[in-house]
Design an enzyme around this catalytic site. Structure first.
Site, PDB file in Angstrom:
ATOM      1  N   ASP A 271       0.864  -1.178   0.000  1.00  0.00           N
ATOM      2  CA  ASP A 271       0.000   0.000   0.000  1.00  0.00           C
ATOM      3  C   ASP A 271       0.907   1.236   0.000  1.00  0.00           C
ATOM      4  OD1 ASP A 271      -2.130   1.730   0.003  1.00  0.00           O
ATOM      5  OD2 ASP A 271      -3.251   0.645   1.529  1.00  0.00           O
TER       6      ASP A 271
HETATM    7  C1  BGC Z   1      -5.128   3.101  -0.154  1.00  0.00           C
HETATM    8  C2  BGC Z   1      -5.184   2.004  -1.199  1.00  0.00           C
HETATM    9  C3  BGC Z   1      -5.017   2.599  -2.569  1.00  0.00           C
HETATM   10  C4  BGC Z   1      -3.687   3.340  -2.619  1.00  0.00           C
HETATM   11  C5  BGC Z   1      -3.376   3.911  -3.983  1.00  0.00           C
HETATM   12  C6  BGC Z   1      -3.932   4.007  -0.337  1.00  0.00           C
HETATM   13  O1  BGC Z   1      -4.044   5.142   0.446  1.00  0.00           O
HETATM   14  O2  BGC Z   1      -5.124   2.509   1.126  1.00  0.00           O
HETATM   15  O3  BGC Z   1      -6.407   1.317  -1.102  1.00  0.00           O
HETATM   16  O4  BGC Z   1      -5.095   1.604  -3.537  1.00  0.00           O
HETATM   17  O5  BGC Z   1      -3.729   4.388  -1.675  1.00  0.00           O
HETATM   18  O6  BGC Z   1      -4.165   4.993  -4.298  1.00  0.00           O
END
Ligand code: BGC
Length: 745
Positions: A271
């Site tokens: 993440d």
């Molecule tokens: C979120 C993810 C997301 C990623 C990319 C993060 O803050 O937890 O679910 O895919 O950002 O945007």
């Protein structure tokens, strides 16, 4: 992984060819270029690190995220292909969660359809549009089981139940990916957030998670395993600690469970910034150590924290990592690029998106998906469906004409809201009636979301003064007073659920309930339409407002879908994928609890608080119809079966009303004793069926080792016990039609 097209009749030759190409590539890549493939760079202003083009030009990027501009995709791709030393094309990734330009109901709503065709068809179209814009890879589906309605990200998943979660997970993967990685109308999917994110303590987003292996195996992991079985290309490791080990450095999750036990052969991205975050979490002592821990755990790609590009080469030079360990992580990234045909077709045709989004089936599917997702929660005196003869309707509430709330949370970058609102939907349905509108007082978060700054085009509105709020309240009341019928559209705005959108209370925010009470006191027929991305404790409404429709965040065609249901062109058939608590402090609340006392009074719940029973306002699986159904003749094929054999369960369902309608036939089991204690009820089968008036259908379920087995704490493994089983079949998790059977050795 599969690839039909390029493999011809059998995928084996293509697999071999792909493997050979990957090995040939690896041979000619320098260590730095390999590490570059493990790096995902941010294409947005807020992303840290060097400028994307500089990083790409020197071969330091395998993928780009947070970018949503076709022309720019081609520009960056050209740099990767023509100017970087390796010439390896980039993967462009973005969160396409429930639609790209055509927006579908939020995932929680799609799960509320209890129809896997809804997510499958919706995500097929989402993929087609996103791919036409130049994207290759979506960060979805989110497969976190969520039993705490305070957690904002409950909106992105399929709710509280692993069985429903498994069905929806597989459907979403099929929808995004299809069965051919070289299909130019599909996206790579990403099963996230691996694993346990939905169990953050207190429902507070990003907080640590403590879960037993038994809970993980029985509740949290099944949708992820289903995604692997459905061929998902990628996984995303979660942000938080899982039992004191950050998920992004968690060898047990990434190596033992995902790769060894499930045989996953795609790649894992962290993440956002999660690798570097292991330092903050107190797992790694510095960024280099974080990189080491990520690589050792089997985490292929670092999302935008630049820890891999910064530290890995030195770690190899010092002998703390071998180049073979890096190759192992690069391999599946290259393999996917080969299988997608990216080397042959790295660019996207500019202008394609406009042709694709104009396809009529996109909006039609969105309307159909929204219709199927909505759940009718109350219909006293059969107020619904409403007559189209009505002359004067007031549509009231802060969400009644909000395109943002209708589309819901998680829009792609730069998306301009364009939904049909409930007000517009009702106006379109009643061209000859007078349809008036007043928003009432505004609603807003007490603490703003950081997404507000990030979302392009979102200009914060000035906060209403108490006087302005009161004036809006009175205008709404006057508007309602002069109508024959009032439709109140209340709930939460798009940024009240989603990431960084947890809350302690589940009440209607702001002055909405006060307005609802004042309008109800006018004595007119009132219908409440809820737009929201999480369960809400609408206790007063549940007792006092005759008709309540849970419309969720229904997407582009949401307003039409609401009007279709309110005025009887569509009979609602959705069912809640989550229990609705009576207050936020009752969370986590879910139906599949283990029994600890004899369930006096209620067959399902035992009082635990003296200041209000923690029984759900609406139970899991609940939803009404304009027609009525009767369940009868529940029977098992044999009273006893041997461990590992299957039993067949049949039930007859009859439409006893006068309108064609859908029922979701749900089967729950309870194992009465065993090696471990088991939940008092567990969903183990469901089917959404359509019945004409007076029609009867027999619905058949199979219960075998997959349904009856479980991960046991005592046995430390998967087992199936010889025991007695209760079975209930019905229209929700309180189903009362009962039979039983026994499993013997
Ligand atoms: C979120 C993810 C997301 C990623 C990319 C993060 O803050 O937890 O679910 O895919 O950002 O945007």
């Amino acid at each position: 992984m599969n690839n039909k097209k390029s493999g011809g009749a059998s995928s084996v030759p293509f697999e071999i060819e792909a493997t050979e190409r990957v090995e040939a590539l690896l041979k000619r890549l320098s260590l730095e270029e390999k590490i570059g493939q493990l790096n995902q760079v941010g294409g947005a202003e807020f992303a840290p690190g060097p400028k994307a083009e500089d990083q790409i030009r020197k071969g330091g990027a395998g993928s780009v995220l947070w970018l949503n501009e076709t022309k720019r995709f081609n520009e960056l791709q050209k740099i990767a292909v023509e100017e970087s030393p390796s010439g390896i094309p980039l993967l462009f990734a973005l969160d396409v969660i429930h639609g790209y330009r055509t927006i579908f109901p939020v995932p929680l709503a799609m799960a509320s359809s209890w129809d896997p065709a809804v997510p499958e068809k919706s995500q097929t179209i989402a993929a087609k549009e996103a791919r036409a814009a130049g994207l290759h890879w979506t960060f979805g589906p989110m497969l976190d089981i969520a039993r705490d309605a305070r957690w904002g990200r409950i909106v992105e998943g399929a709710g509280e139940d692993p069985y429903l979660g498994v069905v929806m997970a597989a459907a979403q993967v099929r929808g995004f990916q299809g069965d051919d990685f070289s299909d130019h109308e599909r996206l790579l999917a990403c099963a996230k957030h691996f694993a346990g994110y939905g169990y953050s303590e207190g429902g507070r987003d990003y907080d640590p998670v403590n879960l037993s292996e038994t809970q993980l195996r029985n509740i949290v992991l099944p949708p992820f395993e289903a995604a692997v079985k459905a061929g998902v290309a990628t996984f995303m490791s979660a942000y938080m600690d899982l039992n004191n080990v950050p998920a992004s450095g968690n060898r047990w999750l990434l190596r033992q469970v995902l790769r060894k036990e499930w045989g996953f052969d795609g790649f894992v991205v962290s993440d956002a910034f999660a690798v570097a975050n292991m330092v903050i979490q107190g797992h790694a002592h510095d960024r280099r150590d974080a990189a080491l821990r990520g690589i050792k755990a089997g985490l292929n790609m670092d999302m935008s924290s630049y820890t891999y590009t910064e530290g890995v080469a030195a770690l190899v030079e010092e002998g703390l990592l071998t180049e073979a360990e890096i190759d192992e992580l690069v391999r599946p990234i290259l393999a996917l690029k080969v299988k997608m045909g990216l080397f042959e077709n790295p660019y996207v045709e500019e202008g394609l998106l406009e042709k694709v989004i104009a396809l009529p089936e996109h909006r039609a599917t969105s309307r159909w998906a929204a219709q199927r997702s909505m759940a009718l929660l109350r219909n006293e005196g059969r107020l619904l469906p409403l007559s189209k003869e009505v002359q004067n309707v007031a549509v009231i509430g802060p969400l009644a004409d909000s395109m943002e709330a209708t589309e819901g949370s998680w829009m792609v970058f730069g998306h301009k809201p364009a939904a049909v609102t409930v007000l517009q939907g009702i106006r379109a349905k009643l061209p000859d009636a007078q349809v008036t509108f007043a928003s009432g007082p505004e609603i807003r978060r007490d603490i703003p979301s950081w997404f507000e700054d990030m979302m392009a085009g979102a200009t914060p509105k000035p906060i209403q003064t108490p006087e302005e709020s009161e004036a809006a309240f009175q205008t709404a009341l006057e508007t309602a007073r002069s109508a024959d019928l009032v439709v109140m559209v209340l709930g939460e705005t798009d940024l009240m659920a989603g990431e960084a959108a947890s809350r302690a209370s589940l009440d209607l925010p702001g002055r909405q309930e006060e307005l609802l009470k004042a309008v109800a006191a006018l004595g007119k027929p009132v219908v409440l339409v809820l737009l929201n991305g999480r369960p809400l404790s609408v206790n007063w409404a549940a007792e006092n407002i005759p008709a309540i429709l849970e419309a969720w965040e229904p997407g582009t065609e949401g307003g039409h879908a609401v009007a279709d249901i309110l005025f009887g062109d569509v009979n609602p058939g959705g069912k809640l994928p989550v229990s609705f608590p009576r207050k936020g402090s009752h969370a986590p609340l879910y139906y599949a609890r283990n029994l600890t006392h004899s369930p006096e009074g209620s067959p399902m719940y035992n009082p635990r608080y003296w200041d209000g029973l923690p029984v759900p306002l609406y139970p899991f699986g609940y939803g009404l119809s304009y027609t009525t159904f009767e369940f009868s003749n529940l029977r098992v094929s044999q009273p006893q079966v041997k461990v590992r054999d299957s039993v067949t369960v049949n039930v007859d369902v009859t439409n006893t009303g006068s309108m064609v309608g859908d029922e979701v036939v749900q089967l729950y089991i309870h194992q009465k004793w065993g090696t471990d204690t088991r939940p008092m009820r567990e969903l183990k089968g469901f089917e959404r069926i359509t019945l004409q008036p007076e029609e009867t259908k027999t619905v058949t379920f199979q219960l075998g080792p997959d349904e009856l087995g479980y991960w046991s704490t005592n046995a430390a493994g998967w087992i199936q016990d010889a025991a007695f089983f209760d079975i209930w079949v019905g229209a929700d998790s309180l189903a009362s039609l009962y039979t039983d059977f026994e499993v013997v050795k």
